[in-house]
Motif scaffolding. Structure first.
Motif, short mmCIF file in Angstrom:
data_model
loop_
_atom_site.label_atom_id
_atom_site.label_comp_id
_atom_site.label_asym_id
_atom_site.label_seq_id
_atom_site.Cartn_x
_atom_site.Cartn_y
_atom_site.Cartn_z
N MET A 16 0.88 -0.94 0.10
CA MET A 16 0.07 -0.28 0.04
C MET A 16 0.85 1.35 -0.03
SD MET A 16 -3.43 0.30 0.91
CE MET A 16 -4.34 1.84 1.09
N PRO A 17 0.57 2.40 -0.70
CA PRO A 17 1.37 3.47 -0.93
C PRO A 17 1.13 4.31 0.18
CG PRO A 17 -0.35 3.57 -2.31
CD PRO A 17 -0.56 2.15 -2.04
N PRO A 18 1.74 5.37 0.38
CA PRO A 18 1.60 6.64 1.41
C PRO A 18 0.33 7.04 0.75
CG PRO A 18 3.94 6.84 0.40
CD PRO A 18 3.11 5.64 -0.31
N ALA A 23 -3.80 18.50 -2.58
CA ALA A 23 -3.51 17.00 -2.92
C ALA A 23 -3.28 16.50 -4.16
CB ALA A 23 -4.80 16.30 -1.90
N SER A 24 -4.09 17.04 -5.09
CA SER A 24 -3.97 16.62 -6.49
C SER A 24 -2.65 17.23 -6.98
CB SER A 24 -5.02 17.55 -7.38
OG SER A 24 -6.33 16.78 -6.97
N SER A 25 -2.25 18.33 -6.40
CA SER A 25 -0.75 18.95 -6.77
C SER A 25 0.35 18.17 -6.38
CB SER A 25 -0.66 20.33 -6.50
OG SER A 25 -1.64 21.29 -7.09
N LEU A 26 -0.10 17.47 -5.32
CA LEU A 26 1.03 16.54 -4.70
C LEU A 26 1.18 15.13 -5.40
CD1 LEU A 26 3.03 15.49 -2.38
CD2 LEU A 26 1.20 15.30 -1.05
N LEU A 27 0.16 14.83 -5.83
CA LEU A 27 -0.20 13.65 -6.76
C LEU A 27 0.68 13.76 -7.76
CD1 LEU A 27 -0.95 10.75 -6.90
CD2 LEU A 27 -3.17 11.57 -7.72
N LEU A 87 7.90 12.75 -11.23
CA LEU A 87 9.55 12.57 -10.78
C LEU A 87 10.17 11.51 -11.96
CD1 LEU A 87 8.93 12.28 -6.83
CD2 LEU A 87 10.14 13.98 -8.11
N ALA A 88 11.25 11.62 -11.94
CA ALA A 88 12.25 10.81 -12.73
C ALA A 88 11.80 9.45 -12.46
CB ALA A 88 13.67 10.92 -12.71
N THR A 89 11.74 8.89 -11.12
CA THR A 89 10.98 7.68 -10.62
C THR A 89 10.15 7.96 -10.09
OG1 THR A 89 13.59 6.76 -10.46
CG2 THR A 89 11.57 5.63 -9.22
N PRO A 90 8.68 7.84 -10.74
CA PRO A 90 7.28 8.32 -10.12
C PRO A 90 7.16 7.44 -8.58
CG PRO A 90 7.24 7.75 -12.27
CD PRO A 90 8.55 7.34 -11.96
N LEU A 91 6.63 8.08 -7.82
CA LEU A 91 6.27 7.83 -6.42
C LEU A 91 4.63 7.49 -6.46
CD1 LEU A 91 7.98 10.18 -3.88
CD2 LEU A 91 8.43 7.86 -4.35
N ASP A 92 4.37 6.21 -5.99
CA ASP A 92 3.12 5.93 -5.83
C ASP A 92 2.53 6.28 -4.83
OD1 ASP A 92 0.72 4.40 -6.31
OD2 ASP A 92 1.46 2.64 -5.49
N ILE A 93 1.49 7.22 -4.78
CA ILE A 93 0.64 7.75 -3.66
C ILE A 93 -0.74 7.74 -3.76
CG2 ILE A 93 0.26 10.04 -2.38
CD1 ILE A 93 3.07 11.06 -2.83
N ALA A 94 -1.50 7.51 -2.85
CA ALA A 94 -2.92 7.50 -2.82
C ALA A 94 -3.34 8.90 -2.36
CB ALA A 94 -3.50 6.31 -2.33
N ILE A 112 6.06 20.34 -0.17
CA ILE A 112 5.58 19.24 -1.38
C ILE A 112 6.96 18.70 -1.73
CG2 ILE A 112 5.09 18.56 -3.65
CD1 ILE A 112 2.37 20.05 -3.14
N GLU A 113 8.05 19.71 -1.86
CA GLU A 113 9.27 19.22 -2.54
C GLU A 113 10.12 18.53 -1.15
OE1 GLU A 113 11.80 22.48 -3.88
OE2 GLU A 113 10.28 23.10 -5.24
N GLY A 114 9.75 18.87 -0.09
CA GLY A 114 10.39 18.41 1.29
C GLY A 114 9.91 17.10 1.46
N LEU A 115 8.69 16.70 1.32
CA LEU A 115 8.00 15.55 1.58
C LEU A 115 8.22 14.75 0.43
CD1 LEU A 115 5.74 14.00 2.96
CD2 LEU A 115 4.04 14.80 1.23
N LEU A 116 8.48 15.04 -0.79
CA LEU A 116 8.71 14.04 -1.84
C LEU A 116 10.32 13.58 -1.61
CD1 LEU A 116 7.08 15.77 -4.88
CD2 LEU A 116 6.15 13.49 -3.71
N SER A 117 11.05 14.55 -1.19
CA SER A 117 12.57 13.94 -0.82
C SER A 117 12.54 13.08 0.30
CB SER A 117 13.20 15.45 -0.48
OG SER A 117 14.47 14.95 -0.18
N VAL A 118 11.72 13.30 1.37
CA VAL A 118 11.72 12.59 2.51
C VAL A 118 11.19 10.95 1.90
CG1 VAL A 118 10.56 11.96 4.75
CG2 VAL A 118 11.53 14.02 4.49
N LEU A 119 10.04 10.89 1.11
CA LEU A 119 9.49 9.84 0.62
C LEU A 119 10.31 8.99 -0.55
CD1 LEU A 119 5.67 10.69 0.18
CD2 LEU A 119 6.83 9.59 2.24
N GLY A 120 11.43 9.59 -0.59
CA GLY A 120 12.49 8.92 -1.50
C GLY A 120 12.46 9.23 -3.03
N GLY A 121 11.68 10.41 -3.41
CA GLY A 121 11.63 10.79 -4.83
C GLY A 121 12.55 11.97 -5.09
N GLY A 122 13.17 12.42 -4.12
CA GLY A 122 13.85 13.68 -4.50
C GLY A 122 12.94 14.69 -5.04
N ALA A 123 13.66 15.91 -5.47
CA ALA A 123 12.66 16.75 -6.02
C ALA A 123 13.23 17.60 -7.27
CB ALA A 123 12.12 17.99 -4.89
#
Length: 164
Positions: free
Chosen positions: A1-3, A16-20, A26-33, A153-164
Motif C-alpha cells: 500500500m502506498p503512502p 493533494a492533487s498537486s502533490l499527486l 518525478l524521474a522515478t514516480p512515487l506511488d501515492i494514494a 511538497i518538495e521536502g515531503l517528496l524528498s523524504v519519501l524517496g523521490g527527490g525533488a
C-alpha cells in the motif's frame, strides 16, 4: 500500500492533487494514494493506527479556527483522551495546514501560524499519540498565495524517496 494523502477542505483537495501530480512527474514516480478525510469511517480510522505506510494530512482551517466539516470525524477520533499515548507507535506522518489570514482582519498582523489551528492540533495530537513526523508541519496561508506549499511538497517528496 502506498503512502496516503488525506485532505480536508476545498483548497486542500487541490493541493493533494498537486502533490499527486508532482509525485507522478518525478524521474522515478512515487506511488501515492489520495483520499478525502470524509471517506474515513470508524474502521478506517482505527486502521490508521497501525499503518505501515506514511500518512500525509492536508488540513484546512475554516473560520473561527475550526476544521472543515469533512475533517471533523478524523480530528474527533484523534482528539479522544481515552487513546493510549502509544496508539501511533511506528506510524510516520506529515501534516500541511492551509488557512487564510484574511479571515483574521481584527488583528494588527497575521501569518500562516495564526490561521492553521486545525492542522496544529492534528499535528500535536499525532505526536502525543506516539506518531513520528516525516518532516515539520507545514503551514500555508491563502493570503500569501499559498507560497509555502511548493517547498513543503518538495521536502515531503524528498523524504519519501523521490527527490525533488
Amino acid at each position: 500500500m502506498p503512502p496516503t494523502v488525506y485532505w480536508g477542505g476545498e483548497v486542500s483537495s487541490s493541493i493533494a492533487s498537486s502533490l499527486l501530480a508532482a509525485a507522478q512527474s518525478l524521474a522515478t514516480p512515487l506511488d501515492i494514494a489520495v483520499s478525502p478525510m470524509s471517506a474515513l469511517k470508524k474502521p478506517d480510522l482505527v486502521a490508521l493506527s497501525s499503518s505501515p505506510d506514511p500518512l500525509i494530512f492536508i488540513l484546512q482551517t475554516a473560520e473561527n479556527a475550526e476544521p472543515p466539516e469533512d475533517a471533523e470525524r478524523l480530528l474527533g477520533y484523534f482528539k479522544r483522551r481515552t487513546h493510549p499515548d502509544t496508539l501511533l507507535n511506528g506510524v510516520r506522518f506529515a501534516v500541511l495546514g492551509v488557512g487564510d489570514s484574511n479571515l483574521l482582519l481584527d488583528r494588527q498582523s497575521t501569518s500562516a501560524k495564526d490561521c492553521n489551528q486545525a492542522a496544529q492540533l492534528l499535528d500535536r495530537r499525532l505526536g502525543e499519540l506516539g506518531g513520528g513526523r516525516l518532516l515539520e508541519r507545514g503551514e500555508a496561508d491563502e493570503r500569501t498565495g499559498l507560497e509555502e506549499v511548493g517547498p513543503w511538497i518538495e521536502g515531503l517528496l524528498s523524504v519519501l524517496g523521490g527527490g525533488a
